[in-house]
Design a protein around this motif. Structure first.
Motif, PDB file in Angstrom:
ATOM      1  N   THR A  70       0.847  -1.181   0.000  1.00  0.00           N
ATOM      2  CA  THR A  70       0.000   0.000   0.000  1.00  0.00           C
ATOM      3  C   THR A  70       0.886   1.234   0.000  1.00  0.00           C
ATOM      4  OG1 THR A  70      -1.970   0.987   1.028  1.00  0.00           O
ATOM      5  CG2 THR A  70      -0.229   0.236   2.508  1.00  0.00           C
ATOM      6  N   PHE A  71       0.273   2.387  -0.209  1.00  0.00           N
ATOM      7  CA  PHE A  71       1.053   3.616  -0.368  1.00  0.00           C
ATOM      8  C   PHE A  71       0.572   4.706   0.588  1.00  0.00           C
ATOM      9  CE2 PHE A  71       0.695   1.391  -4.439  1.00  0.00           C
ATOM     10  CZ  PHE A  71       2.035   1.095  -4.662  1.00  0.00           C
ATOM     11  N   PHE A  72       1.522   5.509   1.030  1.00  0.00           N
ATOM     12  CA  PHE A  72       1.212   6.649   1.884  1.00  0.00           C
ATOM     13  C   PHE A  72       2.252   7.731   1.661  1.00  0.00           C
ATOM     14  CE2 PHE A  72       1.007   9.198   5.710  1.00  0.00           C
ATOM     15  CZ  PHE A  72      -0.364   9.323   5.891  1.00  0.00           C
ATOM     16  N   PRO A  73       1.833   8.987   1.550  1.00  0.00           N
ATOM     17  CA  PRO A  73       0.462   9.505   1.629  1.00  0.00           C
ATOM     18  C   PRO A  73      -0.392   9.059   0.427  1.00  0.00           C
ATOM     19  CG  PRO A  73       2.114  11.255   1.875  1.00  0.00           C
ATOM     20  CD  PRO A  73       2.823  10.056   1.362  1.00  0.00           C
ATOM     21  N   HIS A  74      -1.677   9.352   0.515  1.00  0.00           N
ATOM     22  CA  HIS A  74      -2.568   9.067  -0.597  1.00  0.00           C
ATOM     23  C   HIS A  74      -2.075   9.853  -1.817  1.00  0.00           C
ATOM     24  CE1 HIS A  74      -6.173   8.950  -3.097  1.00  0.00           C
ATOM     25  NE2 HIS A  74      -6.634   7.979  -2.320  1.00  0.00           N
ATOM     26  N   PRO A  75      -2.071   9.234  -3.009  1.00  0.00           N
ATOM     27  CA  PRO A  75      -1.577   9.917  -4.207  1.00  0.00           C
ATOM     28  C   PRO A  75      -2.184  11.302  -4.438  1.00  0.00           C
ATOM     29  CG  PRO A  75      -1.889   7.610  -4.681  1.00  0.00           C
ATOM     30  CD  PRO A  75      -2.406   7.824  -3.279  1.00  0.00           C
ATOM     31  N   ARG A  76      -3.461  11.472  -4.107  1.00  0.00           N
ATOM     32  CA  ARG A  76      -4.088  12.792  -4.303  1.00  0.00           C
ATOM     33  C   ARG A  76      -3.480  13.854  -3.393  1.00  0.00           C
ATOM     34  NH1 ARG A  76     -10.357  11.721  -3.868  1.00  0.00           N
ATOM     35  NH2 ARG A  76     -10.277  13.900  -3.165  1.00  0.00           N
ATOM     36  N   MET A  77      -3.006  13.425  -2.222  1.00  0.00           N
ATOM     37  CA  MET A  77      -2.376  14.371  -1.311  1.00  0.00           C
ATOM     38  C   MET A  77      -1.062  14.899  -1.887  1.00  0.00           C
ATOM     39  SD  MET A  77      -2.861  12.459   2.381  1.00  0.00           S
ATOM     40  CE  MET A  77      -4.475  12.056   3.071  1.00  0.00           C
ATOM     41  N   VAL A  78      -0.423  14.070  -2.710  1.00  0.00           N
ATOM     42  CA  VAL A  78       0.883  14.428  -3.273  1.00  0.00           C
ATOM     43  C   VAL A  78       0.743  15.097  -4.630  1.00  0.00           C
ATOM     44  CG1 VAL A  78       3.101  13.513  -4.061  1.00  0.00           C
ATOM     45  CG2 VAL A  78       2.002  12.556  -2.026  1.00  0.00           C
ATOM     46  N   LEU A  79       0.010  14.469  -5.531  1.00  0.00           N
ATOM     47  CA  LEU A  79      -0.064  14.945  -6.910  1.00  0.00           C
ATOM     48  C   LEU A  79      -1.003  16.129  -7.081  1.00  0.00           C
ATOM     49  CD1 LEU A  79      -0.103  11.500  -8.755  1.00  0.00           C
ATOM     50  CD2 LEU A  79       1.854  12.965  -8.234  1.00  0.00           C
ATOM     51  N   GLN A  80      -2.062  16.172  -6.278  1.00  0.00           N
ATOM     52  CA  GLN A  80      -3.049  17.254  -6.404  1.00  0.00           C
ATOM     53  C   GLN A  80      -3.035  18.207  -5.218  1.00  0.00           C
ATOM     54  OE1 GLN A  80      -6.932  15.496  -7.204  1.00  0.00           O
ATOM     55  NE2 GLN A  80      -6.029  13.929  -8.519  1.00  0.00           N
ATOM     56  N   LYS A  81      -2.146  17.953  -4.246  1.00  0.00           N
ATOM     57  CA  LYS A  81      -2.088  18.763  -3.025  1.00  0.00           C
ATOM     58  C   LYS A  81      -3.460  18.862  -2.374  1.00  0.00           C
ATOM     59  CE  LYS A  81       2.282  19.719  -3.556  1.00  0.00           C
ATOM     60  NZ  LYS A  81       3.310  19.124  -2.665  1.00  0.00           N
ATOM     61  N   ASP A  82      -4.183  17.722  -2.397  1.00  0.00           N
ATOM     62  CA  ASP A  82      -5.558  17.692  -1.874  1.00  0.00           C
ATOM     63  C   ASP A  82      -5.528  17.392  -0.384  1.00  0.00           C
ATOM     64  OD1 ASP A  82      -8.207  17.424  -1.336  1.00  0.00           O
ATOM     65  OD2 ASP A  82      -8.618  15.891  -2.842  1.00  0.00           O
ATOM     66  N   THR A  83      -5.597  18.436   0.418  1.00  0.00           N
ATOM     67  CA  THR A  83      -5.588  18.243   1.872  1.00  0.00           C
ATOM     68  C   THR A  83      -6.982  17.985   2.424  1.00  0.00           C
ATOM     69  OG1 THR A  83      -5.762  20.630   2.224  1.00  0.00           O
ATOM     70  CG2 THR A  83      -3.543  19.695   2.168  1.00  0.00           C
ATOM     71  N   SER A  84      -7.980  18.020   1.555  1.00  0.00           N
ATOM     72  CA  SER A  84      -9.359  17.812   2.025  1.00  0.00           C
ATOM     73  C   SER A  84      -9.736  16.333   2.061  1.00  0.00           C
ATOM     74  CB  SER A  84     -10.347  18.555   1.113  1.00  0.00           C
ATOM     75  OG  SER A  84     -10.360  17.985  -0.191  1.00  0.00           O
ATOM     76  N   ILE A  85      -8.950  15.478   1.433  1.00  0.00           N
ATOM     77  CA  ILE A  85      -9.285  14.064   1.388  1.00  0.00           C
ATOM     78  C   ILE A  85      -9.232  13.472   2.792  1.00  0.00           C
ATOM     79  CG2 ILE A  85      -6.894  13.388   0.885  1.00  0.00           C
ATOM     80  CD1 ILE A  85      -8.052  11.076  -0.771  1.00  0.00           C
ATOM     81  N   LYS A  86     -10.241  12.701   3.130  1.00  0.00           N
ATOM     82  CA  LYS A  86     -10.331  12.081   4.451  1.00  0.00           C
ATOM     83  C   LYS A  86     -10.358  10.565   4.294  1.00  0.00           C
ATOM     84  CE  LYS A  86     -10.557  16.073   6.472  1.00  0.00           C
ATOM     85  NZ  LYS A  86      -9.389  16.587   7.231  1.00  0.00           N
ATOM     86  N   MET A  87      -9.720   9.893   5.231  1.00  0.00           N
ATOM     87  CA  MET A  87      -9.587   8.442   5.161  1.00  0.00           C
ATOM     88  C   MET A  87     -10.399   7.770   6.270  1.00  0.00           C
ATOM     89  SD  MET A  87      -7.483   8.532   2.626  1.00  0.00           S
ATOM     90  CE  MET A  87      -6.930   6.839   2.434  1.00  0.00           C
ATOM     91  N   LEU A  88     -10.868   6.560   5.980  1.00  0.00           N
ATOM     92  CA  LEU A  88     -11.595   5.783   6.984  1.00  0.00           C
ATOM     93  C   LEU A  88     -10.646   5.212   8.033  1.00  0.00           C
ATOM     94  CD1 LEU A  88     -13.985   3.808   4.592  1.00  0.00           C
ATOM     95  CD2 LEU A  88     -14.563   5.795   5.986  1.00  0.00           C
ATOM     96  N   HIS A  89      -9.399   5.035   7.648  1.00  0.00           N
ATOM     97  CA  HIS A  89      -8.406   4.457   8.539  1.00  0.00           C
ATOM     98  C   HIS A  89      -7.162   5.328   8.622  1.00  0.00           C
ATOM     99  CE1 HIS A  89      -9.246  -0.163   8.928  1.00  0.00           C
ATOM    100  NE2 HIS A  89      -9.826   0.550   9.856  1.00  0.00           N
ATOM    101  N   THR A  90      -6.566   5.392   9.795  1.00  0.00           N
ATOM    102  CA  THR A  90      -5.210   5.895   9.919  1.00  0.00           C
ATOM    103  C   THR A  90      -4.285   4.712   9.628  1.00  0.00           C
ATOM    104  OG1 THR A  90      -4.966   5.325  12.258  1.00  0.00           O
ATOM    105  CG2 THR A  90      -5.938   7.484  11.747  1.00  0.00           C
TER     106      THR A  90
END
Length: 310
Positions: free
Chosen positions: A52-72
């Motif tokens: 698996t990967f971390f951070p979420h690709p959208r957090m890196v490629l799109q600088k999307d800080t609004s994305i929320k995850m069900l799991h830490t």
């Protein structure tokens, strides 16, 4: 289960069966795939590896800080381990990693580092720079690098995707029962109890203010819930309010819990708060007496609900 920070940290030459994905929430659909991974690895006498990967690709490629995850990440580790997976590889997702060609990704990550002998993957899986390669390309790579590819069907993946979507939607609507049903366990938030404004004490309902461990954790809809936590090795029920406390002019969203039949200092204690039942929407009351009356009603509702759980 062993947790590896990056594919290069995985050290085992006996070979592995690998599956790849975010697996956010590790719900019942994910559990089916991961159990299949574990069984296949056991049958072939290979390691079961989840990449698996971390951070979420959208957090890196799109600088999307609004994305929320069900799991830490910590929660994911616990749930994956419970399903019999031997190795969880959490590979850092960076701009550099996203630029790997399909050949580099397969050769360097899957084959040279993870020692993949079999890959269980979705029919629609895409990988490599600009996500240019698909499962057919992966099967061709398998001929070169001597690994098999087992395809997860469209129906299986649809079940997983629908479950994830419904869990998120349910939590955003306060439908805890639906979310918990798809998860296969009670949705929860882990955090540390910190000092709040102590307004609850003036109402004879002292509350514990929970600060989640991770800002990217999805918080359910604002409102009042029946919850449960383990405190000093004892299961304790509570009434949890998520919201801004509009009656007293609050502006910041907080997670505050009045624990039933509990007395003691909780400050700085880390707890996991599980959500059991939605009681009502967040509301603005005409003064503190009206708020106190509403909380009393919430307490009665909670106690009646708890009776059904015991």
């Amino acid at each position: 289960m062993k947790v590896h920070k990056g594919a290069a940290a995985y050290k085992n030459d006996r070979g592995s069966v690998v599956t790849i994905g975010t697996f956010d929430g590790v719900h019942v659909g994910h559990a089916t795939i991961l159990k299949r991974l574990a069984k296949t690895a056991k049958d072939l006498d290979l390691d079961a590896v989840l990449l698996t990967f971390f951070p979420h690709p959208r957090m890196v490629l799109q600088k999307d800080t609004s994305i929320k995850m069900l799991h830490t990440l910590e929660e994911k580790k616990n749930h994956v381990a419970a399903l019999g997976i031997q190795h969880l590889v959490i590979h850092p997702f960076t701009h550099g990693f996203s630029r790997l060609t399909a050949t580099e990704y397969v050769r360097d990550i899957l084959v040279n580092q993870l020692k993949a002998k079999k890959i269980i993957i979705g029919y629609d899986h895409r990988f490599g720079r600009n996500r240019a390669a698909d499962i057919n390309d992966l099967k061709e790579f398998g001929k070169t690098y001597l690994f098999d590819v087992e395809e997860i069907t469209a129906q299986e993946l649809d079940d997983v995707a629908v479950s994830s979507t419904k869990i998120r939607k349910a939590l955003e609507q306060g439908d805890i029962e639906t979310a918990n049903n798809y998860l296969g366990y009670n949705y929860n938030i882990t955090g540390t109890i910190e000092k709040g404004k102590a307004i609850g004490r003036t109402l004879d309902y002292p509350t514990a203010n929970l600060k989640p461990d991770e800002a990217y954790k999805l918080i359910p809809k604002n409102g009042v819930y029946v919850t449960q936590a383990t405190i000093n090795e004892k299961a304790v029920y509570g009434i949890t309010s998520i919201g801004t406390n509009p009656t007293v002019g609050g502006k910041t969203t907080t997670i505050e819990t009045y624990f039933l039949d509990f007395e003691g200092n909780l400050y700085d204690l880390q707890i996991t708060l599980s959500f059991l039942k939605y009681i009502r929407d967040e509301a603005t009351f005409d003064g503190l007496p009206a708020l106190k009356k509403a909380i009393a009603g919430d307490e009665l509702f909670a106690k009646n609900f708890i009776k059904t759980c015991e």
